[in-house]
Write an enzyme that holds these catalytic residues in place. Structure first.
Site, PDB file in Angstrom:
ATOM      1  N   TYR A  58       2.061  36.208 -31.014  1.00 32.93           N
ATOM      2  CA  TYR A  58       2.198  35.157 -31.709  1.00 32.93           C
ATOM      3  C   TYR A  58       1.937  35.513 -33.262  1.00 32.93           C
ATOM      4  O   TYR A  58       0.856  35.799 -33.633  1.00 32.93           O
ATOM      5  CB  TYR A  58       1.267  33.844 -31.677  1.00 32.93           C
ATOM      6  N   HIS A 124       1.553  36.861 -19.727  1.00 31.12           N
ATOM      7  CA  HIS A 124       2.691  36.121 -20.560  1.00 31.12           C
ATOM      8  C   HIS A 124       3.898  36.012 -19.701  1.00 31.12           C
ATOM      9  O   HIS A 124       4.657  35.149 -19.466  1.00 31.12           O
ATOM     10  CB  HIS A 124       2.801  36.639 -22.121  1.00 31.12           C
ATOM     11  N   PRO A 222       2.271  19.822 -23.828  1.00 34.23           N
ATOM     12  CA  PRO A 222       2.101  18.329 -23.417  1.00 34.23           C
ATOM     13  C   PRO A 222       2.529  17.364 -24.063  1.00 34.23           C
ATOM     14  O   PRO A 222       2.676  16.175 -23.784  1.00 34.23           O
ATOM     15  CB  PRO A 222       0.642  18.444 -23.355  1.00 34.23           C
ATOM     16  N   LEU A 223       3.067  17.772 -25.385  1.00 33.96           N
ATOM     17  CA  LEU A 223       3.388  16.650 -26.529  1.00 33.96           C
ATOM     18  C   LEU A 223       5.022  16.862 -26.880  1.00 33.96           C
ATOM     19  O   LEU A 223       5.675  16.377 -27.586  1.00 33.96           O
ATOM     20  CB  LEU A 223       2.728  16.762 -27.789  1.00 33.96           C
ATOM     21  N   GLY A 224       5.646  17.779 -25.599  1.00 33.93           N
ATOM     22  CA  GLY A 224       6.889  17.891 -25.920  1.00 33.93           C
ATOM     23  C   GLY A 224       7.474  18.726 -27.328  1.00 33.93           C
ATOM     24  O   GLY A 224       8.360  18.147 -27.866  1.00 33.93           O
TER      25      GLY A 224
END
Length: 335
Positions: A58, A124, A222-224
């Site tokens: 990242y 990963h 989880p929040l798309g």
């Protein structure tokens, strides 16, 4: 905040985690602010969302450096989840599971994170050119050396087509085969996979395997990727470097069609009070999937981290869960 156990009860974390990737990588570059990232991390820790999920790729590297600034002051408050197995080149990302690389990458992550030990070190991606047993064995050696406390595995599922419905095998069978092989070398403590109202397949494909072994399931996205918060407008567009700019679920047409999912979450939220949001209902749905499931929503602003953490207080009823289960499948392939 409620605590949840992973790794056959050997590790405990807050019920909600914090995905740190948006602070440095993947989403809108113009939204990245160093000081705001620090505030976001401190807010999450203050509210008990202590699982901080990062990876060396990242940035690359910048995400770990940001976390390191906070861990220098608050290491005892945090549960650090880092990753290895992907290398960022100039134009693309490649898998690298060679044992020597794993050892070097871990040492470099420890330096950037300013810590002596990583709580959960996750693979990963599986390197197709290296047997997973060799990569996992090198990671297990890091546990023996005291550099890592536990090992996790990031699952990669195949995409479901637009009309595939909710029973599609997204390719997690391959992941389970890798997990079985890795488990013979060293215990798997957690599996990270996408899990949300609009991508629920991991609840059927992976969660039974995890639950039978006391393995935690870390619910990624989880929040798309922000859609289920209801804050994204169809047709508003994304910055060129934002991964959603090239994703079929984030075309204007798909986003308009999928508004029915957000509307359903908002209906449920209203029954729980005027302060409850669609995002909190989406996270509460993930929490309701099992006692070893920990949603890890991404956030790059302190107020989003605070809203996400408060989702642990939302308790969905059987009627709520039935209504959410009755929502239509999302439009657009997810890969």
């Amino acid at each position: 905040m409620e605590r949840r156990s992973i790794g056959a009860g050997s590790l405990t974390v807050g019920a909600i985690g914090l995905g740190c990737m948006p602070m440095s990588w993947g989403y809108a570059p113009s939204h990245r602010r160093g000081e705001e990232s620090l505030r976001t991390l401190h807010t999450a820790l203050d509210l008990g969302a202590n699982l901080l999920d990062t990876a060396d790729v990242y940035g690359p590297y910048t995400n770990e450096l940001v976390l390191g600034r906070v861990l220098r002051e608050r290491r005892s408050d945090a549960f650090v989840s880092a990753k290895v197995g992907l290398r960022a080149g100039e134009q693309h990302v490649v898998a690298d599971g060679r044992p020597g690389y794993v050892r070097r990458a871990c040492d470099a992550s420890l330096r950037r994170l300013r810590t002596e030990v990583i709580d959960l070190y996750q693979l990963h991606r599986v390197d197709p050119d290296v047997p997973v047993e060799e990569t996992w064995g090198a990671m297990a050696e890091l546990v023996g050396a005291g550099k890592v406390r536990a090992l996790g595995f990031c699952a990669l599922g195949a995409a479901a087509g637009p009309g595939a419905g909710r029973s599609t095998d997204r390719g997690y069978r391959s992941t389970v085969r890798h997990l079985e092989r890795a488990q013979q070398v060293f215990p798997v403590s957690a599996v990270q996979a996408e899990l949300s109202v609009w991508s629920p397949e991991a609840a059927w494909q992976l969660l039974p395997w995890c639950a039978a072994r006391g393995v935690g399931l870390l619910a990624a996205m989880p929040l798309g990727s922000g859609f289920l918060t209801g804050t994204l407008r169809p047709g508003a567009g994304f910055e060129p470097e934002d991964v959603r700019a090239r994703h079929p679920r984030f075309t204007a047409e798909a986003m308009a069609s999928n508004q029915v999912l957000v509307a359903g979450l908002r209906r449920v939220a209203l029954r729980h009070g005027p302060e409850v949001t669609a995002a909190q209902v989406a996270l509460a749905w993930v929490l309701a999937q099992g006692p070893h499931v920990v949603p890890v929503p991404g956030a790059d602003r302190a107020h989003w981290a605070a809203e996400n953490a408060r989702a642990a207080e939302v308790r969905l009823t059987a009627a709520d869960l039935a209504e959410i289960a009755g929502l239509p499948a999302a439009v657009g392939a997810w890969d």
